[in-house]
Design a protein around this motif. Sequence first.
Motif, mmCIF file in Angstrom:
data_model
loop_
_atom_site.group_PDB
_atom_site.id
_atom_site.type_symbol
_atom_site.label_atom_id
_atom_site.label_comp_id
_atom_site.label_asym_id
_atom_site.label_seq_id
_atom_site.Cartn_x
_atom_site.Cartn_y
_atom_site.Cartn_z
ATOM 1 N N ALA A 75 0.852 -1.187 0.000
ATOM 2 C CA ALA A 75 0.000 0.000 0.000
ATOM 3 C C ALA A 75 0.889 1.238 0.000
ATOM 4 O O ALA A 75 0.618 2.220 -0.698
ATOM 5 C CB ALA A 75 -0.926 0.005 1.217
ATOM 6 N N ALA A 76 1.979 1.176 0.759
ATOM 7 C CA ALA A 76 2.922 2.294 0.820
ATOM 8 C C ALA A 76 3.872 2.293 -0.382
ATOM 9 O O ALA A 76 4.066 3.330 -1.024
ATOM 10 C CB ALA A 76 3.710 2.226 2.126
ATOM 11 N N THR A 122 -3.865 -6.068 -3.441
ATOM 12 C CA THR A 122 -4.731 -5.527 -2.388
ATOM 13 C C THR A 122 -4.110 -4.282 -1.769
ATOM 14 O O THR A 122 -4.801 -3.303 -1.483
ATOM 15 C CB THR A 122 -4.996 -6.601 -1.313
ATOM 16 N N GLY A 123 -2.801 -4.318 -1.567
ATOM 17 C CA GLY A 123 -2.109 -3.150 -1.026
ATOM 18 C C GLY A 123 -2.227 -1.941 -1.944
ATOM 19 O O GLY A 123 -2.483 -0.824 -1.497
ATOM 20 N N ALA A 124 -2.059 -2.170 -3.241
ATOM 21 C CA ALA A 124 -2.186 -1.067 -4.202
ATOM 22 C C ALA A 124 -3.604 -0.500 -4.188
ATOM 23 O O ALA A 124 -3.786 0.726 -4.222
ATOM 24 C CB ALA A 124 -1.822 -1.543 -5.601
ATOM 25 N N VAL A 125 -4.597 -1.370 -4.111
ATOM 26 C CA VAL A 125 -5.991 -0.911 -4.063
ATOM 27 C C VAL A 125 -6.257 -0.163 -2.758
ATOM 28 O O VAL A 125 -6.899 0.894 -2.759
ATOM 29 C CB VAL A 125 -6.967 -2.102 -4.238
ATOM 30 N N LEU A 126 -5.764 -0.688 -1.643
ATOM 31 C CA LEU A 126 -5.927 0.001 -0.360
ATOM 32 C C LEU A 126 -5.289 1.381 -0.410
ATOM 33 O O LEU A 126 -5.890 2.375 0.011
ATOM 34 C CB LEU A 126 -5.316 -0.825 0.775
ATOM 35 N N ILE A 168 -9.421 9.562 -0.539
ATOM 36 C CA ILE A 168 -10.178 10.288 0.492
ATOM 37 C C ILE A 168 -9.287 11.047 1.470
ATOM 38 O O ILE A 168 -9.786 11.803 2.300
ATOM 39 C CB ILE A 168 -11.103 9.344 1.289
ATOM 40 N N SER A 169 -7.957 10.845 1.378
ATOM 41 C CA SER A 169 -7.075 11.490 2.338
ATOM 42 C C SER A 169 -5.718 11.782 1.706
ATOM 43 O O SER A 169 -5.601 11.860 0.495
ATOM 44 C CB SER A 169 -6.927 10.596 3.578
ATOM 45 N N THR A 170 -4.694 11.870 2.548
ATOM 46 C CA THR A 170 -3.360 12.275 2.092
ATOM 47 C C THR A 170 -2.377 11.103 2.141
ATOM 48 O O THR A 170 -2.650 10.066 2.744
ATOM 49 C CB THR A 170 -2.806 13.395 2.989
ATOM 50 N N ILE A 171 -1.222 11.318 1.548
ATOM 51 C CA ILE A 171 -0.158 10.315 1.563
ATOM 52 C C ILE A 171 0.300 10.040 2.994
ATOM 53 O O ILE A 171 0.630 8.925 3.348
ATOM 54 C CB ILE A 171 1.018 10.734 0.634
ATOM 55 N N ASN A 172 0.282 11.062 3.841
ATOM 56 C CA ASN A 172 0.675 10.863 5.241
ATOM 57 C C ASN A 172 -0.283 9.912 5.943
ATOM 58 O O ASN A 172 0.142 9.066 6.735
ATOM 59 C CB ASN A 172 0.745 12.198 5.974
ATOM 60 N N VAL A 173 -1.577 10.041 5.676
ATOM 61 C CA VAL A 173 -2.563 9.133 6.266
ATOM 62 C C VAL A 173 -2.353 7.718 5.735
ATOM 63 O O VAL A 173 -2.449 6.743 6.485
ATOM 64 C CB VAL A 173 -4.001 9.637 6.017
ATOM 65 N N LEU A 174 -2.035 7.597 4.455
ATOM 66 C CA LEU A 174 -1.758 6.282 3.887
ATOM 67 C C LEU A 174 -0.616 5.603 4.642
ATOM 68 O O LEU A 174 -0.716 4.434 5.025
ATOM 69 C CB LEU A 174 -1.404 6.383 2.395
ATOM 70 N N PHE A 175 0.466 6.319 4.891
ATOM 71 C CA PHE A 175 1.595 5.730 5.608
ATOM 72 C C PHE A 175 1.255 5.454 7.069
ATOM 73 O O PHE A 175 1.741 4.487 7.653
ATOM 74 C CB PHE A 175 2.847 6.605 5.463
#
Length: 185
Positions: free
Chosen positions: A18-19, A140-144, A151-158
Amino acid sequence: MLRRVYIIAALSIVAHFAAFTYIEVLLSGEYSVSSEWVVIYLFTFGGAGLVGNVICGLFIDRSLASVLSTGLLTIGLSFGLISLVPLHNEYLLLVVIAAWGLGGAMLFVALQTWIIRLAKHNALTASAIYAAIFNAAIGTGAVLGSGVLSISTINVLFLVASFIVLVSLSLVITKHHRTADVVID
């Protein structure tokens, strides 16, 4: 026990990819890294992965649990630092990216080793299932990651990825304390 390892693998690999799928977005977007530096960061990530493989080779037979836990903790902390701390110094960010690469290599080798040790005579079948989980977890990680970024930012993703990795770590730690060390160590 294999099911538990597969769950740990699925969670941690989903979080990693995902990251990782959006590492270029992180570097060029959030940190305004030039394309030349993106190459340096990715090369460093890969080189650190090689070092992680060597570390696994040196220590995995003595303590699989420690190698796996260290890999997960390193990834989780790297993601947490990326999401919560402004790392606008190129070299500090390079160290965090290298730690992530190191931890990722340790994680992948340790998971495969744990599965082989648990499966014993059924190692080929267990490894095939792990490979299927690994490949499904990449997608699945890429989709997540895409969903979080929509809906949010790269910081939230990490931050989400860090949380998932730390859940995986908690599953390793609780398993380690509840069963015989001989299975994982």
